[in-house]
Design an enzyme around this catalytic site. Structure first.
Site, PDB file in Angstrom:
ATOM      1  N   ARG A  78     -26.760  32.161 -16.197  1.00 21.08           N
ATOM      2  CA  ARG A  78     -27.995  32.912 -16.416  1.00 21.08           C
ATOM      3  C   ARG A  78     -29.105  31.894 -16.658  1.00 21.08           C
ATOM      4  O   ARG A  78     -28.864  30.701 -16.756  1.00 21.08           O
ATOM      5  CB  ARG A  78     -27.877  33.955 -17.539  1.00 21.08           C
ATOM      6  CG  ARG A  78     -26.935  33.721 -18.652  1.00 21.08           C
ATOM      7  CD  ARG A  78     -27.335  32.631 -19.612  1.00 21.08           C
ATOM      8  NE  ARG A  78     -28.726  32.723 -20.023  1.00 21.08           N
ATOM      9  CZ  ARG A  78     -29.473  31.709 -20.394  1.00 21.08           C
ATOM     10  NH1 ARG A  78     -28.992  30.469 -20.413  1.00 21.08           N
ATOM     11  NH2 ARG A  78     -30.722  31.865 -20.751  1.00 21.08           N
ATOM     12  N   ASN A 103     -40.527  36.958 -19.285  1.00 19.55           N
ATOM     13  CA  ASN A 103     -39.434  36.188 -19.891  1.00 19.55           C
ATOM     14  C   ASN A 103     -38.596  37.154 -20.719  1.00 19.55           C
ATOM     15  O   ASN A 103     -38.890  38.357 -20.785  1.00 19.55           O
ATOM     16  CB  ASN A 103     -39.993  35.044 -20.756  1.00 19.55           C
ATOM     17  CG  ASN A 103     -38.895  34.083 -21.189  1.00 19.55           C
ATOM     18  OD1 ASN A 103     -38.103  33.636 -20.362  1.00 19.55           O
ATOM     19  ND2 ASN A 103     -38.810  33.776 -22.472  1.00 19.55           N
ATOM     20  N   ASP A 141     -39.126  33.770 -16.325  1.00 21.61           N
ATOM     21  CA  ASP A 141     -38.305  34.217 -15.192  1.00 21.61           C
ATOM     22  C   ASP A 141     -39.121  34.483 -13.941  1.00 21.61           C
ATOM     23  O   ASP A 141     -38.605  34.432 -12.825  1.00 21.61           O
ATOM     24  CB  ASP A 141     -37.528  35.475 -15.581  1.00 21.61           C
ATOM     25  CG  ASP A 141     -36.422  35.113 -16.545  1.00 21.61           C
ATOM     26  OD1 ASP A 141     -36.713  34.972 -17.744  1.00 21.61           O
ATOM     27  OD2 ASP A 141     -35.290  34.901 -16.082  1.00 21.61           O
TER      28      ASP A 141
HETATM   29  O1  MRU Z   1     -31.109  37.197 -19.223  1.00 22.17           O
HETATM   30  P1  MRU Z   1     -31.193  35.702 -19.138  1.00 22.17           P
HETATM   31  O2  MRU Z   1     -30.350  35.014 -20.177  1.00 22.17           O
HETATM   32  O3  MRU Z   1     -30.952  35.194 -17.743  1.00 22.17           O
HETATM   33  O4  MRU Z   1     -32.712  35.379 -19.490  1.00 22.17           O
HETATM   34  C1  MRU Z   1     -33.127  34.044 -19.454  1.00 22.17           C
HETATM   35  C2  MRU Z   1     -34.516  33.833 -19.893  1.00 22.17           C
HETATM   36  O5  MRU Z   1     -35.245  34.743 -20.158  1.00 22.17           O
HETATM   37  C3  MRU Z   1     -35.007  32.405 -19.874  1.00 22.17           C
HETATM   38  O6  MRU Z   1     -35.960  32.206 -20.869  1.00 22.17           O
HETATM   39  C4  MRU Z   1     -35.649  32.104 -18.510  1.00 22.17           C
HETATM   40  O7  MRU Z   1     -34.781  32.444 -17.470  1.00 22.17           O
HETATM   41  C5  MRU Z   1     -36.045  30.690 -18.379  1.00 22.17           C
HETATM   42  S1  MRU Z   1     -34.650  29.634 -18.209  1.00 22.17           S
HETATM   43  C6  MRU Z   1     -35.206  28.045 -17.999  1.00 22.17           C
END
Ligand code: MRU
Length: 356
Positions: free
Chosen positions: A52, A257, A247
């Site tokens: 993730r 994010n 994201d």
């Molecule tokens: O649901 P996730 O764990 O994939 O969410 C991740 C995030 O929100 C991170 O902050 C984002 O992807 C940036 S990772 C460098």
């Protein structure tokens, strides 16, 4: 490579090989890798968050294409068989998670490269081998971008500062080193002592399970707090900056994010604390005018009512579980990219930095 460097993803072998990745659902108690030898395994790993974080999802998807085309018999397949399977594989991987644009960016890049090579009359075996090289390039470029983000962003952080972060934007969320966390790692390498506050990040606890684990491996002063404590900790004067990843960032600088980021940005503004985003250029989606158009993933009820093996809500209760939120650009003091810092955050500066 330092001993603390985590290899979130690794490709094993030639184009007939497979993807190995750290199963992040098992951290912080177990550091175990799993092998993904089919596109279904890669899709599942992305869907359930074994891998993730926006950049890591992009890299996994690129390698997912490489395992996905292994079902073809390359000795007999025609260019159109190749294209048909590639389309099936990329559409399938694109259905895994909707918010992180790096996923779609990586799939488009793989598809465009395949098309170019097929148009140049390379054999299917040569195209498969070249696609692995493309995935490796995406992986390597991400590594370099993360280090460059740290190089630009560490200057924003002074020795002795308290800094709050949310979710996990570290090595585990990228090829290595991270985006938000790369600022902290670089500052540490420059001899600055930071005190990092980590939001646990309900409902899946990426902050508690992953960020706190990564920071402790590097001997960084780390304090874990529950998400609802941030306002009080800011009020007590313990936080001088907030840094998170992203994201997907729209052309005007609005940034999606992990859920809870938007409220932190509001709290930071109220307390006069700068709120920064750290993200590579492939997290920008310039096709979107503003954050309103960013698709927000809604995940299942059980993440709220049955987190980590225990029922925490009554049977039959309704839930709503958006996994991301959008922070408007006016609340963001700067976006740290591998090309430099966008500040103030507006459409003109986003374009200027990305085109530099
Ligand atoms: O649901 P996730 O764990 O994939 O969410 C991740 C995030 O929100 C991170 O902050 C984002 O992807 C940036 S990772 C460098």
């Amino acid at each position: 490579m330092s001993s603390e460097t985590i290899q979130t993803l690794q490709w094993m072998g030639d184009h007939t090989g497979h993807l190995t990745l750290i199963d992040q659902t098992l951290l912080p108690t177990e550091l175990i890798t799993i092998d993904c030898s089919s596109v279904e395994a890669v899709w599942e790993a992305i869907k359930v968050l074994r891998v993730r974080g926006a950049p890591a999802i992009g890299v996994a998807a690129a390698y997912g294409v490489c395992v996905g085309i292994q079902t073809l018999d390359l000795t007999v397949c025609s260019p159109s068989d190749f294209t048909q399977r590639l389309t099936e594989v990329t559409e399938y991987l694109a259905s895994s998670r909707p918010t992180a644009v790096n996923l779609f960016w990586a799939l488009d890049r793989m598809s465009e490269q395949a098309q170019r090579l097929l148009d140049s009359k390379l054999s299917p075996t040569e195209v498969a081998a070249a696609l692995l090289q493309e995935a490796v390039a995406i992986h390597d470029e991400d590594r370099a971008m993360c280090h460059a983000i740290g190089g630009h962003g560490a200057a924003l952080l002074d020795d002795g500062m308290g800094v709050l972060t949310h979710c996990n934007a570290g090595g585990l969320a990228t090829s290595e080193y991270g985006t938000a966390l790369s600022l902290f790692f670089t500052a540490q390498d420059q001899g600055k002592q930071l005190k990092i506050f980590v939001d646990e990040t309900r409902p899946l606890l990426q902050g508690a399970r992953l960020t706190a684990w990564e920071l402790l491996r590097r001997n960084i002063d780390t304090t874990l707090i529950c998400d609802n404590m941030a306002a009080q900790v800011m009020r007590e004067g313990k936080i001088q900056a907030v840094v998170t990843g992203a994201d997907r960032i729209a052309a005007n600088g609005d940034a999606a994010n992990k859920i809870g980021t938007y409220s932190l940005a509001i709290l930071a503004q109220h307390h006069g604390i700068p709120f920064y985003i750290a993200a590579p250029s492939n997290t920008f989606d310039l096709s979107l005018d503003s954050g309103e158009a960013i698709p927000i993933e809604v995940r299942n009820d059980e993440e709220i009512t049955h987190g980590f093996g225990r029922q925490t809500g009554p049977d039959g209760v309704g839930t709503y579980n958006p996994a991301f939120d959008v922070t408007p650009s006016e609340l963001i003091a700067g976006i740290v990219t591998e090309k430099g810092i966008v500040s103030p955050v507006n459409r003109e500066n986003v374009l200027a930095v990305l085109q530099s």
